[in-house]
Scaffold this active site. Structure first.
Site, PDB file in Angstrom:
ATOM      1  N   ASN A  48       0.804  -1.220   0.000  1.00  0.00           N
ATOM      2  CA  ASN A  48       0.000   0.000   0.000  1.00  0.00           C
ATOM      3  C   ASN A  48       0.842   1.277   0.000  1.00  0.00           C
ATOM      4  OD1 ASN A  48      -2.293  -1.465  -0.317  1.00  0.00           O
ATOM      5  ND2 ASN A  48      -2.875  -1.428   1.843  1.00  0.00           N
ATOM      6  N   ARG A  96      -7.572  -0.966  -7.887  1.00  0.00           N
ATOM      7  CA  ARG A  96      -8.237   0.064  -7.079  1.00  0.00           C
ATOM      8  C   ARG A  96      -7.345   1.284  -6.867  1.00  0.00           C
ATOM      9  NH1 ARG A  96     -13.164  -1.374  -6.090  1.00  0.00           N
ATOM     10  NH2 ARG A  96     -13.585  -3.493  -5.436  1.00  0.00           N
ATOM     11  N   PRO A 134     -16.635   5.021  -2.114  1.00  0.00           N
ATOM     12  CA  PRO A 134     -16.634   6.460  -2.381  1.00  0.00           C
ATOM     13  C   PRO A 134     -15.246   7.064  -2.358  1.00  0.00           C
ATOM     14  CG  PRO A 134     -17.470   6.009  -0.161  1.00  0.00           C
ATOM     15  CD  PRO A 134     -17.256   4.685  -0.822  1.00  0.00           C
ATOM     16  N   ILE A 135     -15.052   8.110  -3.162  1.00  0.00           N
ATOM     17  CA  ILE A 135     -13.811   8.880  -3.068  1.00  0.00           C
ATOM     18  C   ILE A 135     -14.146  10.362  -2.850  1.00  0.00           C
ATOM     19  CG2 ILE A 135     -12.358   7.260  -4.381  1.00  0.00           C
ATOM     20  CD1 ILE A 135     -12.530   9.302  -6.714  1.00  0.00           C
ATOM     21  N   ASP A 136     -15.287  10.571  -2.199  1.00  0.00           N
ATOM     22  CA  ASP A 136     -15.715  11.954  -1.954  1.00  0.00           C
ATOM     23  C   ASP A 136     -14.681  12.749  -1.149  1.00  0.00           C
ATOM     24  OD1 ASP A 136     -16.785   9.930  -0.050  1.00  0.00           O
ATOM     25  OD2 ASP A 136     -17.315  11.708   1.113  1.00  0.00           O
ATOM     26  N   GLN A 137     -13.961  12.073  -0.262  1.00  0.00           N
ATOM     27  CA  GLN A 137     -12.977  12.805   0.558  1.00  0.00           C
ATOM     28  C   GLN A 137     -11.744  13.193  -0.269  1.00  0.00           C
ATOM     29  OE1 GLN A 137     -13.813  13.790   3.797  1.00  0.00           O
ATOM     30  NE2 GLN A 137     -15.729  12.963   2.964  1.00  0.00           N
ATOM     31  N   ARG A 177      -2.316 -10.376  -6.119  1.00  0.00           N
ATOM     32  CA  ARG A 177      -2.290  -8.904  -6.188  1.00  0.00           C
ATOM     33  C   ARG A 177      -1.370  -8.312  -5.127  1.00  0.00           C
ATOM     34  NH1 ARG A 177      -7.515  -6.550  -4.539  1.00  0.00           N
ATOM     35  NH2 ARG A 177      -6.025  -4.924  -4.160  1.00  0.00           N
TER      36      ARG A 177
HETATM   37  C1  EPZ Z   1      -6.683   1.564   1.795  1.00  0.00           C
HETATM   38  O1  EPZ Z   1      -7.888   1.631   1.047  1.00  0.00           O
HETATM   39  C2  EPZ Z   1      -6.047   0.236   1.472  1.00  0.00           C
HETATM   40  N1  EPZ Z   1      -5.800   0.166   0.045  1.00  0.00           N
HETATM   41  C3  EPZ Z   1      -6.939  -0.906   1.923  1.00  0.00           C
HETATM   42  O2  EPZ Z   1      -6.189  -2.078   1.778  1.00  0.00           O
HETATM   43  C4  EPZ Z   1      -7.295  -0.760   3.403  1.00  0.00           C
HETATM   44  O3  EPZ Z   1      -8.272  -1.709   3.757  1.00  0.00           O
HETATM   45  C5  EPZ Z   1      -7.842   0.647   3.701  1.00  0.00           C
HETATM   46  O4  EPZ Z   1      -6.920   1.654   3.191  1.00  0.00           O
HETATM   47  C6  EPZ Z   1      -8.019   0.898   5.187  1.00  0.00           C
HETATM   48  O5  EPZ Z   1      -6.802   0.728   5.860  1.00  0.00           O
HETATM   49  C7  EPZ Z   1      -4.759   0.795  -0.468  1.00  0.00           C
HETATM   50  O6  EPZ Z   1      -3.962   1.420   0.210  1.00  0.00           O
HETATM   51  C8  EPZ Z   1      -4.577   0.668  -1.934  1.00  0.00           C
HETATM   52  P1  EPZ Z   1      -9.898   4.296   3.084  1.00  0.00           P
HETATM   53  P2  EPZ Z   1      -8.623   3.029   0.913  1.00  0.00           P
HETATM   54  O7  EPZ Z   1     -10.075   5.451   2.188  1.00  0.00           O
HETATM   55  O8  EPZ Z   1      -7.621   4.104   0.968  1.00  0.00           O
HETATM   56  C9  EPZ Z   1     -14.553   5.342   3.555  1.00  0.00           C
HETATM   57  C10 EPZ Z   1      -5.759  -4.322   1.253  1.00  0.00           C
HETATM   58  O9  EPZ Z   1      -6.252  -5.406   1.628  1.00  0.00           O
HETATM   59  N2  EPZ Z   1     -14.280   6.405   2.579  1.00  0.00           N
HETATM   60  O10 EPZ Z   1      -9.004   4.450   4.272  1.00  0.00           O
HETATM   61  O11 EPZ Z   1      -9.501   2.970  -0.264  1.00  0.00           O
HETATM   62  C11 EPZ Z   1     -14.456   3.947   2.946  1.00  0.00           C
HETATM   63  O12 EPZ Z   1     -15.658   3.566   2.329  1.00  0.00           O
HETATM   64  C12 EPZ Z   1      -6.651  -3.138   0.931  1.00  0.00           C
HETATM   65  O13 EPZ Z   1      -4.549  -4.154   1.084  1.00  0.00           O
HETATM   66  C13 EPZ Z   1     -15.260   7.333   2.289  1.00  0.00           C
HETATM   67  O14 EPZ Z   1     -16.379   7.277   2.801  1.00  0.00           O
HETATM   68  O15 EPZ Z   1      -9.473   3.036   2.253  1.00  0.00           O
HETATM   69  C14 EPZ Z   1     -14.084   3.128   4.165  1.00  0.00           C
HETATM   70  O16 EPZ Z   1     -15.245   2.787   4.877  1.00  0.00           O
HETATM   71  C15 EPZ Z   1      -8.123  -3.444   0.928  1.00  0.00           C
HETATM   72  N3  EPZ Z   1     -14.968   8.336   1.392  1.00  0.00           N
HETATM   73  C16 EPZ Z   1     -13.240   4.076   5.016  1.00  0.00           C
HETATM   74  O17 EPZ Z   1     -13.543   5.381   4.529  1.00  0.00           O
HETATM   75  C17 EPZ Z   1     -13.747   8.445   0.803  1.00  0.00           C
HETATM   76  O18 EPZ Z   1     -13.533   9.385   0.017  1.00  0.00           O
HETATM   77  C18 EPZ Z   1     -11.741   3.889   4.938  1.00  0.00           C
HETATM   78  O19 EPZ Z   1     -11.335   3.839   3.575  1.00  0.00           O
HETATM   79  C19 EPZ Z   1     -12.768   7.499   1.122  1.00  0.00           C
HETATM   80  C20 EPZ Z   1     -13.051   6.487   1.996  1.00  0.00           C
END
Ligand code: EPZ
Length: 447
Positions: free
Chosen positions: A38, A108, A138-141, A414
């Site tokens: 990551n 992703r 979502p990627i709203d943040q 992956r």
């Molecule tokens: C990263 O995903 C990792 N992927 C994931 O690892 C990991 O599970 C996750 O962080 C949490 O640690 C990569 O780094 C490529 P988040 P990411 O944004 O960044 C919500 C693995 O197994 N959210 O921290 O996409 C979201 O839905 C993978 O290696 C929003 O609502 O995760 C989730 O509930 C799987 N809006 C929470 O936040 C946003 O804009 C955390 O997601 C972004 C996220």
């Protein structure tokens, strides 16, 4: 999984492969952990910002990385590989701001291309990964951050289109509504070459966030506070080439720790940062496992039945969601009733159905799983479901009586470098099996 075995992309050019796991052998020996997935999947797109060659060491040799390299190469990057884990990437002459959709959709982490293209070219047009829509992941943040820097962001037919104002991106102040790893890293990437200072509050604190900041700083960026919940990025004119070594993978290390705990045995896990493993170490000790820390390694010893424990996943430094399925398998064979609460993702229990096929006694209600430990699992044919769930299925197979077939192993490949080879070096009876003829293969010895 269909793996291409020849350049002739006809049906004959592909074989179906699975893992075949014979349970019952304890693990022993040592395993060397690869670079953090990551971190790598953010650092590689961030090389788009750099004028000059970036030599990056300890890059994990996994399919997500190979895809990102294909995307960068397609955009015009010059890439050289030295051995298995060192790359030199020069994006100085990249002119094409559009990453190829068919590749982007397969990974992703391609969302980091939005921040990198926006920072480098002032505009980005990136397909959403895996055909997912915003409702699913979502990627709203991320978008909130880009907008705080003055960008105009639209979502059109599965694409995210982002444009900086004519004077270029400026510094912004963003308070994340949710602690997001991806948003924190993407905003950092976009902000590095922006004019002025960007402040990210309620930032995620994972080790890979610090690693991305260290990479950017080593190329001339000015990123401060990574690893705390407030990150400040002072924009600089340009980044220069340099050399950087990616940190060891916290989750890969945790996976071998959980495997040793669940299967039993004694394993020295090398090339780790023990501090990053604290929450996993603490949980395994609570379950009766011995974990000894040395400078850059941990020794895990597991004898007898594991004890029950409750686990709640949270952003770092909490227990990582990416370790939830692996610890779930260990709890499935522990004595007593354990409760798992998934605190990050809405749907991360798909693997429980597979585990039940192997005799596990688990009920799921929303984000909570109640695990009644059983004495032993039995071999079955199961799907990997996703990356960490797939690793968990392999651990379950190693614990089980009989033979387990793990399908859909492209998910595992992956994110785990030479998973089968490393496990075999620990004495595990696991092979890759080619279908339909059923040929069994070992794999290259792990480094
Ligand atoms: C990263 O995903 C990792 N992927 C994931 O690892 C990991 O599970 C996750 O962080 C949490 O640690 C990569 O780094 C490529 P988040 P990411 O944004 O960044 C919500 C693995 O197994 N959210 O921290 O996409 C979201 O839905 C993978 O290696 C929003 O609502 O995760 C989730 O509930 C799987 N809006 C929470 O936040 C946003 O804009 C955390 O997601 C972004 C996220």
């Amino acid at each position: 999984m269909l793996r291409k075995v020849s350049d002739d992309a006809t049906k004959e050019g592909y074989i179906l492969i699975k893992y075949i796991v014979q349970g019952g052998t304890k693990l022993s020996g040592s395993v060397t952990i690869s670079g953090a997935k990551n971190a790598a999947v953010a650092i590689l797109p961030a090389t788009l910002l750099v004028s000059g060659p970036c030599r990056i060491e300890n890059v994990p040799d996994i399919s997500d990385v190979r895809l990102l390299l294909e995307i960068l190469r397609d955009m015009g990057a010059e890439i050289h590989r030295y051995g298995r884990n060192t790359l030199e990437i020069d994006c100085s002459h990249v002119r094409n701001a559009t990453a190829p959709i068919e590749l982007v959709r397969r990974i992703r982490a391609s969302y980091y291309l939005i921040g990198a293209e926006l920072g480098r070219f002032g505009h980005a047009r990136v397909a959403m990964p895996g055909g997912c829509n915003f409702g699913v992941r979502p990627i709203d943040q991320h978008i909130k951050g880009f907008e705080a820097m003055g960008a105009n962001v639209e979502q059109e037919g599965g694409y995210v289109c982002a444009d900086a104002p004519t004077e270029g991106l400026g510094g912004g102040h963003v308070y994340l509504d949710i602690v997001s790893v991806g948003a924190t890293m993407n905003i950092m990437i976009a902000a590095v070459l922006a004019e002025g200072r960007t402040i990210i509050e309620n930032a995620a604190r994972e080790p890979h966030i610090v690693d991305l900041a260290n990479f950017l700083n080593s190329m001339g960026a000015d990123v401060r506070g990574a690893g705390t919940d407030t990150i400040k990025v002072n924009g600089v004119e340009q980044l220069h080439g340099g050399t950087y070594t990616i940190i060891p993978d916290q989750i890969e290390a945790g996976t071998y720790m959980a495997a040793t705990a669940a299967v039993g045995g004694e394993v020295l896990i090398k090339n780790v940062i023990p501090k990053h493993l604290d929450c996993i170490t603490a949980k395994l000790r609570e379950m009766g496992v011995t974990v000894e820390e040395y400078g850059e390694s941990v020794l895990v010893r597991s004898t007898g039945r594991l004890r029950r424990a409750n686990v709640k996943t949270q952003p770092y430094p909490g227990f990582p969601t990416d370790m939830q399925p692996q610890i779930g398998v260990a709890l499935a064979v522990a004595e007593g009733t354990s409760v798992i609460t998934e605190g990050v993702w809405d749907h991360r229990y798909k693997y429980i159905n597979e585990l039940r096929k192997m005799g596990a006694a688990v009920t799921v209600d929303g984000r909570v799983a109640v695990v009644e430990g059983v004495e032993t699992l039995r071999g079955a044919s199961v799907d990997a479901c996703d990356l960490r769930a797939g690793a968990a299925m392999v651990i379950a197979g190693l614990c089980a009586r009989g033979v387990t077939l793990v399908e859909d192993i492209q998910f595992i490949e992956r994110g785990y470098e030479n998973f089968v080879g490393k496990l075999r070096l620990l004495g595990a009876d696991i092979r890759i099996i080619d279908e339909p003829d059923g040929t069994e293969r070992g794999t290259a010895a792990a480094g």
